[in-house]
Motif scaffolding. Structure first.
Motif, mmCIF file in Angstrom:
data_model
loop_
_atom_site.group_PDB
_atom_site.id
_atom_site.type_symbol
_atom_site.label_atom_id
_atom_site.label_comp_id
_atom_site.label_asym_id
_atom_site.label_seq_id
_atom_site.Cartn_x
_atom_site.Cartn_y
_atom_site.Cartn_z
ATOM 1 N N ASP A 1 0.829 -1.212 0.000
ATOM 2 C CA ASP A 1 0.000 0.000 0.000
ATOM 3 C C ASP A 1 0.859 1.256 0.000
ATOM 4 N N THR A 2 1.918 1.244 0.776
ATOM 5 C CA THR A 2 2.809 2.398 0.860
ATOM 6 C C THR A 2 3.518 2.619 -0.476
ATOM 7 N N LEU A 3 3.948 1.544 -1.117
ATOM 8 C CA LEU A 3 4.565 1.660 -2.440
ATOM 9 C C LEU A 3 3.577 2.235 -3.444
ATOM 10 N N TYR A 4 2.349 1.757 -3.418
ATOM 11 C CA TYR A 4 1.302 2.251 -4.320
ATOM 12 C C TYR A 4 1.080 3.749 -4.118
ATOM 13 N N ASN A 5 0.908 4.153 -2.876
ATOM 14 C CA ASN A 5 0.668 5.572 -2.577
ATOM 15 C C ASN A 5 1.873 6.430 -2.955
ATOM 16 N N TRP A 6 3.057 5.945 -2.656
ATOM 17 C CA TRP A 6 4.271 6.690 -3.011
ATOM 18 C C TRP A 6 4.379 6.858 -4.518
ATOM 19 N N LEU A 7 4.159 5.793 -5.271
ATOM 20 C CA LEU A 7 4.282 5.870 -6.727
ATOM 21 C C LEU A 7 3.227 6.807 -7.317
ATOM 22 N N THR A 8 2.014 6.745 -6.803
ATOM 23 C CA THR A 8 0.949 7.621 -7.299
ATOM 24 C C THR A 8 1.329 9.082 -7.117
ATOM 25 N N ILE A 9 1.821 9.445 -5.951
ATOM 26 C CA ILE A 9 2.169 10.849 -5.700
ATOM 27 C C ILE A 9 3.480 11.208 -6.395
ATOM 28 N N LYS A 10 4.364 10.257 -6.605
ATOM 29 C CA LYS A 10 5.597 10.520 -7.352
ATOM 30 C C LYS A 10 5.263 10.933 -8.781
ATOM 31 N N VAL A 11 4.315 10.251 -9.391
ATOM 32 C CA VAL A 11 3.882 10.580 -10.751
ATOM 33 C C VAL A 11 3.318 12.001 -10.791
ATOM 34 N N VAL A 12 2.540 12.355 -9.781
ATOM 35 C CA VAL A 12 1.994 13.714 -9.699
ATOM 36 C C VAL A 12 3.135 14.722 -9.551
ATOM 37 N N CYS A 13 4.083 14.432 -8.692
ATOM 38 C CA CYS A 13 5.218 15.349 -8.472
ATOM 39 C C CYS A 13 6.019 15.575 -9.747
ATOM 40 N N GLU A 14 6.215 14.538 -10.516
ATOM 41 C CA GLU A 14 6.973 14.683 -11.756
ATOM 42 C C GLU A 14 6.237 15.558 -12.765
ATOM 43 N N ALA A 15 4.912 15.464 -12.789
ATOM 44 C CA ALA A 15 4.116 16.266 -13.715
ATOM 45 C C ALA A 15 3.915 17.690 -13.199
#
Length: 95
Positions: A6-20
């Motif tokens: 779950d933590t990996l999922y949440n981190w990756l989701t927000i990482k994608v937002v941060c990159e954009a």
């Protein structure tokens, strides 16, 4: 209790937002929170992320092992899609 997956999922989701949205301070702070959780709660270190249809692959190190988790691209990109569809709801407020 939040599981590593779950933590990996949440981190990756927000990482994608941060990159954009590199100027989005809320996204950056949230990414940092999940990175802290990965380190402190799960003793996990991210080694890399790859995007290959139809998945994102997250390579990480935990319990003295290198592991890989995969997440469907469409699932990870949902938050960014919502933000892009209604940017007025996700304005960046300076600190």
């Amino acid at each position: 209790m939040q599981y590593l997956q779950d933590t990996l999922y949440n981190w990756l989701t927000i990482k994608v937002v941060c990159e954009a949205r590199p100027d989005d301070t809320a996204a950056r702070d949230t990414r940092l929170l999940f990175e802290q959780m990965l380190r402190e709660k799960h003793q996990a270190v991210i080694l890399g992320v790859q995007k290959e249809e139809p998945f994102y692959y997250v390579e990480y190190f935990v319990n003295q092992e290198e592991k890989t988790a995969r997440f469907p691209i469409e699932l990870i990109d949902v938050m960014l899609g919502q933000i892009e569809a209604e940017p007025e709801k996700y304005m960046n407020y300076e600190e």
